[in-house]
Design a protein around this motif. Structure first.
Motif: not given
Length: 271
Positions: A85-87, A130-134
């Motif tokens: 969610n962009g945090l 890439s991973v945390v963005g999920r």
């Protein structure tokens, strides 16, 4: 002071040159290290032979040897990445790795001695983003740390798989959320815990009430069955059996036959 013989100066010069050549022609490779040979007049980096192992070696003075550590090493990296969610999330991670021994020449030729900065750390950063963005911050805080560690390892390994680097482990040491988000998550988790505790107490009370109800109904049913089975004749028979048992007793007594409203015997002590 006597002058040195004319042959002395050339001899000294030759001796110094020989020492320099001998010094340049030897290399000692320490424990946990390996050497990559560079042939100045022979095609450059040697990639089709095994690296030079530990110990003392002679090399041509015009060649060079580049020494690499080949045992397991560790690098640390602090990253700022974005959640789904962009945090902004801060991750403190480290990697256990080592160069692939048989590919050390290729590693030196294509990546160089600072391959950790050129290849490994950028790969870790890319995989972490890439991973945390999920995931949402709530997932990262509550239950997904082990999952993202495994996923970062898998994605990093895929990146460095053909880069002559053996990746052994990725360790996510800390995940730091923005303070306001962390506080909000903790309040939410506390409320959820209180709600679960209340539901547990309510369920326990309901089950206890049901148990008491079932127990009371069972007792009432047993009493009803017993009451229906106790007719006057049954009671008289029981009374007669009890009288006979008492009559056989050694205790002194007086038995009056046919006493009482029901005609049952009356037993009196003679004391």
């Amino acid at each position: 002071m006597e002058k040195l013989p004319k042959i002395a100066l050339p001899a000294i010069f030759i001796g110094v040159v020989v020492l320099i050549i001998v010094f340049k022609s030897t290399v000692t490779i320490g424990s946990g290290e390996a050497g990559v040979l560079y042939k100045t007049f022979g095609g450059g980096v040697v990639t089709d032979e095994s690296p030079m192992g530990e110990g003392f070696h002679f090399v041509a003075p015009w060649n060079d040897v580049f020494i690499y550590e080949v045992r397991q090493q560790e690098v640390f990296e602090k990253m700022k990445v974005l959640s789904s969610n962009g945090l902004e999330i801060k991750i403190d991670a480290s990697a256990w790795f080592q160069p692939i021994y048989g590919k050390l020449g290729k590693l030196h030729q294509e990546k160089g001695e600072d391959y950790t900065q050129r290849v490994l750390l950028p790969a870790i950063r890319s995989a972490a983003r890439s991973v945390v963005g999920r995931y949402t911050p709530e997932q990262l805080y509550a239950s997904k740390r082990d999952a993202i560690q495994e996923e970062i390892y898998t994605e990093t390994e895929n990146i460095v798989d053909d880069q002559y680097i053996q990746l052994n482990e990725i360790l996510v040491r800390d995940v730091t959320l923005p303070p306001s988000i962390k506080d909000a998550i903790e309040r939410k988790l506390k409320q959820e815990q209180e709600s679960l505790e209340y539901e547990f107490r309510l369920t326990k009370a309901t089950k206890e009430a049901e148990r008491q109800k079932i127990e009371a109904e069972g007792k009432a049913r047993a009493n009803r069955i017993l009451s229906e089975s106790l007719t006057d004749k049954v009671l008289q028979e029981k009374g007669i059996q009890a009288t006979l048992e008492l009559a056989r007793s050694n205790n002194a007594k007086t038995v009056i036959i046919g006493g009482g409203e029901t005609g049952m015997p009356i037993i009196l002590n003679d004391k």
